[in-house]
Design a protein around this motif. Sequence first.
Motif, PDB file in Angstrom:
ATOM      1  N   ARG A   1       0.830  -1.201   0.000  1.00  0.00           N
ATOM      2  CA  ARG A   1       0.000   0.000   0.000  1.00  0.00           C
ATOM      3  C   ARG A   1       0.873   1.262   0.000  1.00  0.00           C
ATOM      4  NH1 ARG A   1      -1.897   2.821   3.977  1.00  0.00           N
ATOM      5  NH2 ARG A   1      -3.628   4.212   3.542  1.00  0.00           N
ATOM      6  N   TRP A   2       1.930   1.256   0.820  1.00  0.00           N
ATOM      7  CA  TRP A   2       2.809   2.424   0.899  1.00  0.00           C
ATOM      8  C   TRP A   2       3.624   2.568  -0.386  1.00  0.00           C
ATOM      9  CZ3 TRP A   2       7.851   3.958   0.623  1.00  0.00           C
ATOM     10  CH2 TRP A   2       8.142   5.230   1.125  1.00  0.00           C
ATOM     11  N   VAL A   3       4.167   1.470  -0.865  1.00  0.00           N
ATOM     12  CA  VAL A   3       5.024   1.518  -2.060  1.00  0.00           C
ATOM     13  C   VAL A   3       4.217   1.951  -3.282  1.00  0.00           C
ATOM     14  CG1 VAL A   3       6.427   0.142  -3.645  1.00  0.00           C
ATOM     15  CG2 VAL A   3       6.704  -0.141  -1.177  1.00  0.00           C
ATOM     16  N   ARG A   4       2.965   1.519  -3.352  1.00  0.00           N
ATOM     17  CA  ARG A   4       2.134   1.921  -4.480  1.00  0.00           C
ATOM     18  C   ARG A   4       1.944   3.449  -4.491  1.00  0.00           C
ATOM     19  NH1 ARG A   4      -0.267  -1.559  -7.618  1.00  0.00           N
ATOM     20  NH2 ARG A   4      -0.503  -3.350  -6.274  1.00  0.00           N
TER      21      ARG A   4
ATOM     22  N   ALA B   1       4.014 -11.584  -3.801  1.00  0.00           N
ATOM     23  CA  ALA B   1       4.279 -11.372  -5.224  1.00  0.00           C
ATOM     24  C   ALA B   1       3.883  -9.958  -5.635  1.00  0.00           C
ATOM     25  CB  ALA B   1       3.521 -12.395  -6.051  1.00  0.00           C
ATOM     26  N   GLU B   2       2.786  -9.460  -5.068  1.00  0.00           N
ATOM     27  CA  GLU B   2       2.335  -8.111  -5.408  1.00  0.00           C
ATOM     28  C   GLU B   2       3.382  -7.074  -5.011  1.00  0.00           C
ATOM     29  OE1 GLU B   2      -1.502  -7.272  -3.786  1.00  0.00           O
ATOM     30  OE2 GLU B   2      -1.712  -5.396  -4.919  1.00  0.00           O
ATOM     31  N   LEU B   3       3.942  -7.225  -3.823  1.00  0.00           N
ATOM     32  CA  LEU B   3       4.988  -6.300  -3.391  1.00  0.00           C
ATOM     33  C   LEU B   3       6.237  -6.481  -4.260  1.00  0.00           C
ATOM     34  CD1 LEU B   3       6.164  -4.190  -1.487  1.00  0.00           C
ATOM     35  CD2 LEU B   3       6.682  -6.023   0.153  1.00  0.00           C
ATOM     36  N   ALA B   4       6.595  -7.725  -4.529  1.00  0.00           N
ATOM     37  CA  ALA B   4       7.788  -7.986  -5.345  1.00  0.00           C
ATOM     38  C   ALA B   4       7.687  -7.300  -6.698  1.00  0.00           C
ATOM     39  CB  ALA B   4       7.982  -9.496  -5.512  1.00  0.00           C
ATOM     40  N   GLN B   5       6.486  -7.323  -7.271  1.00  0.00           N
ATOM     41  CA  GLN B   5       6.307  -6.755  -8.608  1.00  0.00           C
ATOM     42  C   GLN B   5       6.411  -5.232  -8.620  1.00  0.00           C
ATOM     43  OE1 GLN B   5       2.637  -8.655  -9.677  1.00  0.00           O
ATOM     44  NE2 GLN B   5       3.668 -10.648  -9.826  1.00  0.00           N
ATOM     45  N   LEU B   6       6.315  -4.616  -7.449  1.00  0.00           N
ATOM     46  CA  LEU B   6       6.478  -3.161  -7.363  1.00  0.00           C
ATOM     47  C   LEU B   6       7.941  -2.752  -7.198  1.00  0.00           C
ATOM     48  CD1 LEU B   6       3.469  -2.237  -5.044  1.00  0.00           C
ATOM     49  CD2 LEU B   6       3.743  -1.635  -7.474  1.00  0.00           C
ATOM     50  N   CYS B   7       8.810  -3.731  -7.026  1.00  0.00           N
ATOM     51  CA  CYS B   7      10.227  -3.446  -6.773  1.00  0.00           C
ATOM     52  C   CYS B   7      11.021  -3.511  -8.069  1.00  0.00           C
ATOM     53  CB  CYS B   7      10.803  -4.465  -5.791  1.00  0.00           C
ATOM     54  SG  CYS B   7      10.016  -4.442  -4.164  1.00  0.00           S
ATOM     55  N   ASP B   8      12.103  -2.738  -8.100  1.00  0.00           N
ATOM     56  CA  ASP B   8      13.048  -2.828  -9.215  1.00  0.00           C
ATOM     57  C   ASP B   8      14.120  -3.865  -8.919  1.00  0.00           C
ATOM     58  OD1 ASP B   8      12.261  -0.451 -11.014  1.00  0.00           O
ATOM     59  OD2 ASP B   8      12.324   0.410  -9.001  1.00  0.00           O
ATOM     60  N   VAL B   9      14.542  -3.896  -7.673  1.00  0.00           N
ATOM     61  CA  VAL B   9      15.609  -4.817  -7.278  1.00  0.00           C
ATOM     62  C   VAL B   9      15.234  -5.459  -5.952  1.00  0.00           C
ATOM     63  CG1 VAL B   9      18.056  -5.032  -6.641  1.00  0.00           C
ATOM     64  CG2 VAL B   9      17.363  -3.440  -8.450  1.00  0.00           C
ATOM     65  N   ILE B  10      15.415  -6.770  -5.866  1.00  0.00           N
ATOM     66  CA  ILE B  10      15.202  -7.496  -4.626  1.00  0.00           C
ATOM     67  C   ILE B  10      16.490  -8.231  -4.277  1.00  0.00           C
ATOM     68  CG2 ILE B  10      13.973  -9.430  -3.544  1.00  0.00           C
ATOM     69  CD1 ILE B  10      11.504  -8.615  -5.160  1.00  0.00           C
ATOM     70  N   ILE B  11      16.959  -8.009  -3.063  1.00  0.00           N
ATOM     71  CA  ILE B  11      18.114  -8.761  -2.559  1.00  0.00           C
ATOM     72  C   ILE B  11      17.528  -9.897  -1.745  1.00  0.00           C
ATOM     73  CG2 ILE B  11      20.212  -8.723  -1.166  1.00  0.00           C
ATOM     74  CD1 ILE B  11      18.919  -5.427  -2.294  1.00  0.00           C
ATOM     75  N   ASP B  12      17.639 -11.108  -2.240  1.00  0.00           N
ATOM     76  CA  ASP B  12      16.890 -12.212  -1.635  1.00  0.00           C
ATOM     77  C   ASP B  12      17.787 -13.205  -0.894  1.00  0.00           C
ATOM     78  OD1 ASP B  12      18.082 -13.761  -3.672  1.00  0.00           O
ATOM     79  OD2 ASP B  12      16.257 -14.900  -4.038  1.00  0.00           O
ATOM     80  N   GLY B  13      17.142 -14.010  -0.081  1.00  0.00           N
ATOM     81  CA  GLY B  13      17.818 -15.118   0.584  1.00  0.00           C
ATOM     82  C   GLY B  13      18.248 -14.817   2.007  1.00  0.00           C
ATOM     83  N   ARG B  14      18.225 -15.873   2.817  1.00  0.00           N
ATOM     84  CA  ARG B  14      18.627 -15.732   4.207  1.00  0.00           C
ATOM     85  C   ARG B  14      20.114 -15.412   4.301  1.00  0.00           C
ATOM     86  NH1 ARG B  14      14.667 -18.743   3.164  1.00  0.00           N
ATOM     87  NH2 ARG B  14      12.928 -19.164   4.575  1.00  0.00           N
ATOM     88  N   TYR B  15      20.491 -14.770   5.386  1.00  0.00           N
ATOM     89  CA  TYR B  15      21.915 -14.562   5.653  1.00  0.00           C
ATOM     90  C   TYR B  15      22.512 -15.878   6.140  1.00  0.00           C
ATOM     91  CZ  TYR B  15      26.171 -13.261   8.013  1.00  0.00           C
ATOM     92  OH  TYR B  15      27.475 -13.212   8.429  1.00  0.00           O
ATOM     93  N   LEU B  16      23.523 -16.350   5.437  1.00  0.00           N
ATOM     94  CA  LEU B  16      24.202 -17.588   5.823  1.00  0.00           C
ATOM     95  C   LEU B  16      25.627 -17.238   6.241  1.00  0.00           C
ATOM     96  CD1 LEU B  16      23.068 -20.016   2.940  1.00  0.00           C
ATOM     97  CD2 LEU B  16      22.099 -19.764   5.242  1.00  0.00           C
ATOM     98  N   ALA B  17      25.908 -17.426   7.542  1.00  0.00           N
ATOM     99  CA  ALA B  17      27.220 -17.039   8.062  1.00  0.00           C
ATOM    100  C   ALA B  17      28.344 -17.770   7.321  1.00  0.00           C
ATOM    101  CB  ALA B  17      27.271 -17.321   9.565  1.00  0.00           C
ATOM    102  N   ALA B  18      28.106 -19.015   6.929  1.00  0.00           N
ATOM    103  CA  ALA B  18      29.148 -19.780   6.232  1.00  0.00           C
ATOM    104  C   ALA B  18      29.448 -19.199   4.857  1.00  0.00           C
ATOM    105  CB  ALA B  18      28.713 -21.240   6.091  1.00  0.00           C
TER     106      ALA B  18
END
Length: 169
Positions: free
Chosen positions: A84-87, A116-133
């Motif tokens: 809602r805010w990003v739109r 998915a709706e929020l993802a489609q409003l983004c230009d770039v997504i940095i995805d994935g959990r932080y893995l210390a290894a």
Amino acid sequence: MNLFGYIPESVNEGTGLRAVLFISGCRHACPGCFSPDSWSFRAGEPFTEERQQQILHEVTNHPLLDGVTLCGGDPFFSAAACTRWVRQFRDARPDLTVWAYTGFEYEELIADPERAELAQLCDVIIDGRYLAAERDVSLPFRGSRNQRLIDVRATQASGNIVTLHLGAV
Ligand code: SF4
């Protein structure tokens, strides 16, 4: 939805000069997380309509911003409210970009209608959990090698994951 933090101007969470909104709440519980205090959905301040409009006014009238970045926590646990805010931001400033950090993988985001709706409003997504290894401090804008800088428009167009060419944004 609560706001864990807000940085009006930053060069650390994406390309160019960006405003950064840290959305409270994350259930990924990555060992070694940089911000465990943000896991609680009650952390920070209530992101009231008044505060949302105040920040929206600030970022849409800033003369030098390249865009905004949603950080966390994980904003995709609050996807409907963030959408809602990003739109509103998108409608006011279609010339600026939206980046978002998430512990979900992109494929998980697009399998869920609200995320998915929020993802489609983004230009770039940095995805994935932080893995210390997989930690690597030399990587731009991310902490571990498994995390991807996904070019959302190119990914949608091709149907395959396309990672960002940093010179392109
Ligand atoms: S997704 Fe991010 S905020 Fe959530 S636990 Fe992992 S590193 Fe921490």
